[in-house]
Write a protein that holds these residues in place. Sequence first.
Motif, PDB file in Angstrom:
ATOM      1  N   ASN A  55       0.855  -1.180   0.000  1.00 26.93           N
ATOM      2  CA  ASN A  55       0.000   0.000   0.000  1.00 26.93           C
ATOM      3  C   ASN A  55       0.895   1.235   0.000  1.00 26.93           C
ATOM      4  O   ASN A  55       1.848   1.316   0.784  1.00 26.93           O
ATOM      5  CB  ASN A  55      -0.932   0.039   1.212  1.00 26.93           C
ATOM      6  CG  ASN A  55      -1.899   1.221   1.147  1.00 26.93           C
ATOM      7  OD1 ASN A  55      -2.271   1.663   0.067  1.00 26.93           O
ATOM      8  ND2 ASN A  55      -2.302   1.729   2.294  1.00 26.93           N
ATOM      9  N   GLY A  56       0.626   2.149  -0.919  1.00 24.01           N
ATOM     10  CA  GLY A  56       1.444   3.349  -1.029  1.00 24.01           C
ATOM     11  C   GLY A  56       2.816   3.083  -1.597  1.00 24.01           C
ATOM     12  O   GLY A  56       3.759   3.840  -1.368  1.00 24.01           O
ATOM     13  N   LYS A  57       2.952   1.997  -2.359  1.00 27.02           N
ATOM     14  CA  LYS A  57       4.249   1.581  -2.865  1.00 27.02           C
ATOM     15  C   LYS A  57       4.350   1.781  -4.377  1.00 27.02           C
ATOM     16  O   LYS A  57       3.359   1.777  -5.091  1.00 27.02           O
ATOM     17  CB  LYS A  57       4.524   0.124  -2.514  1.00 27.02           C
ATOM     18  CG  LYS A  57       4.523  -0.165  -1.029  1.00 27.02           C
ATOM     19  CD  LYS A  57       5.613   0.626  -0.296  1.00 27.02           C
ATOM     20  CE  LYS A  57       5.696   0.282   1.183  1.00 27.02           C
ATOM     21  NZ  LYS A  57       4.546   0.788   1.950  1.00 27.02           N
ATOM     22  N   VAL A  58       5.597   1.922  -4.829  1.00 23.49           N
ATOM     23  CA  VAL A  58       5.907   2.015  -6.254  1.00 23.49           C
ATOM     24  C   VAL A  58       6.794   0.840  -6.617  1.00 23.49           C
ATOM     25  O   VAL A  58       7.899   0.704  -6.100  1.00 23.49           O
ATOM     26  CB  VAL A  58       6.636   3.335  -6.586  1.00 23.49           C
ATOM     27  CG1 VAL A  58       6.877   3.446  -8.087  1.00 23.49           C
ATOM     28  CG2 VAL A  58       5.867   4.525  -6.068  1.00 23.49           C
ATOM     29  N   LEU A  59       6.296  -0.033  -7.471  1.00 27.72           N
ATOM     30  CA  LEU A  59       7.064  -1.188  -7.899  1.00 27.72           C
ATOM     31  C   LEU A  59       7.616  -0.925  -9.297  1.00 27.72           C
ATOM     32  O   LEU A  59       6.862  -0.565 -10.215  1.00 27.72           O
ATOM     33  CB  LEU A  59       6.191  -2.453  -7.930  1.00 27.72           C
ATOM     34  CG  LEU A  59       5.938  -3.132  -6.580  1.00 27.72           C
ATOM     35  CD1 LEU A  59       4.961  -2.294  -5.735  1.00 27.72           C
ATOM     36  CD2 LEU A  59       5.372  -4.523  -6.776  1.00 27.72           C
ATOM     37  N   GLN A  60       8.921  -1.090  -9.448  1.00 31.02           N
ATOM     38  CA  GLN A  60       9.574  -0.887 -10.738  1.00 31.02           C
ATOM     39  C   GLN A  60       9.506  -2.181 -11.522  1.00 31.02           C
ATOM     40  O   GLN A  60      10.086  -3.203 -11.138  1.00 31.02           O
ATOM     41  CB  GLN A  60      11.005  -0.444 -10.525  1.00 31.02           C
ATOM     42  CG  GLN A  60      11.096   0.884  -9.758  1.00 31.02           C
ATOM     43  CD  GLN A  60      12.532   1.334  -9.527  1.00 31.02           C
ATOM     44  OE1 GLN A  60      13.433   0.984 -10.277  1.00 31.02           O
ATOM     45  NE2 GLN A  60      12.741   2.105  -8.465  1.00 31.02           N
ATOM     46  N   VAL A  61       8.767  -2.152 -12.634  1.00 33.34           N
ATOM     47  CA  VAL A  61       8.530  -3.352 -13.432  1.00 33.34           C
ATOM     48  C   VAL A  61       9.299  -3.215 -14.744  1.00 33.34           C
ATOM     49  O   VAL A  61       8.788  -2.723 -15.749  1.00 33.34           O
ATOM     50  CB  VAL A  61       7.030  -3.556 -13.705  1.00 33.34           C
ATOM     51  CG1 VAL A  61       6.794  -4.926 -14.346  1.00 33.34           C
ATOM     52  CG2 VAL A  61       6.224  -3.420 -12.424  1.00 33.34           C
ATOM     53  N   SER A  62      10.543  -3.592 -14.697  1.00 28.71           N
ATOM     54  CA  SER A  62      11.408  -3.437 -15.866  1.00 28.71           C
ATOM     55  C   SER A  62      12.457  -4.545 -15.869  1.00 28.71           C
ATOM     56  O   SER A  62      13.070  -4.817 -14.820  1.00 28.71           O
ATOM     57  CB  SER A  62      12.088  -2.066 -15.855  1.00 28.71           C
ATOM     58  OG  SER A  62      12.989  -1.939 -16.938  1.00 28.71           O
TER      59      SER A  62
END
Length: 226
Positions: free
Chosen positions: A215-222
């Motif tokens: 929650n409230g997170k940014v996941l880098q999908v690369s």
Amino acid sequence: MKNVIITGTSRGIGLELVKYFAEAGHQVLALSRNEKPISDLKLKNVATFCFNLEEDADFEKVNRFVKENWKQVDVLIHNAGALVNKPFSELTKADFQTVYKTNVFGVAQLTQTILPFMLKGSHMVTISSMGGIQGSMKFPGLAAYSSSKGAVITLSELLAEEYKESGIAFNVLALGAVQTEMLEEAFPGYIAPTTAEGMASYIFNFSLTGHAFYNGKVLQVSSTTP
């Protein structure tokens, strides 16, 4: 069965997401300026109509649909995006407004529209970009686009804090390059390492399960570095 709203569904990742959710038996409201690609598929449990993130009246159409048909929304995926690739010296105020109206203001207004229908356990997923990540590699020509994607990352973090007692999760997926029509238009000839279908599969699963862990997170999908 979940009630799912997805924006930017006329092509690319959004179109593939609608297919995944429909095949899994969920109820979907697919929103895009061009509803024909979805309506032509005639998918079960999928509703669609023309929706423009720049038109206030269209948000009322969404509000009315949810009230009359669902009463609640379990998943909201902000997937629609606008991209302008120009040297900074050539960017106009209108260019910035075009990008921000879709990528930031539209996200905020649709969130305000849908939040009253979201309950504990609901999940809002905002599709951002690696270009919006502080400290990531930046590309010339994307000043408007990447700065707008940074803005929605911060917006999502703020929403997670403001609504932390509600049990609603707000998360961001910052995507690397994906082979979509928008990428081809901005960077003709560039071949991305990830397909729209493959990325849609990841987003589909994350939107249904990620709220239990983030929650409230940014996941880098690369899959590439940087």
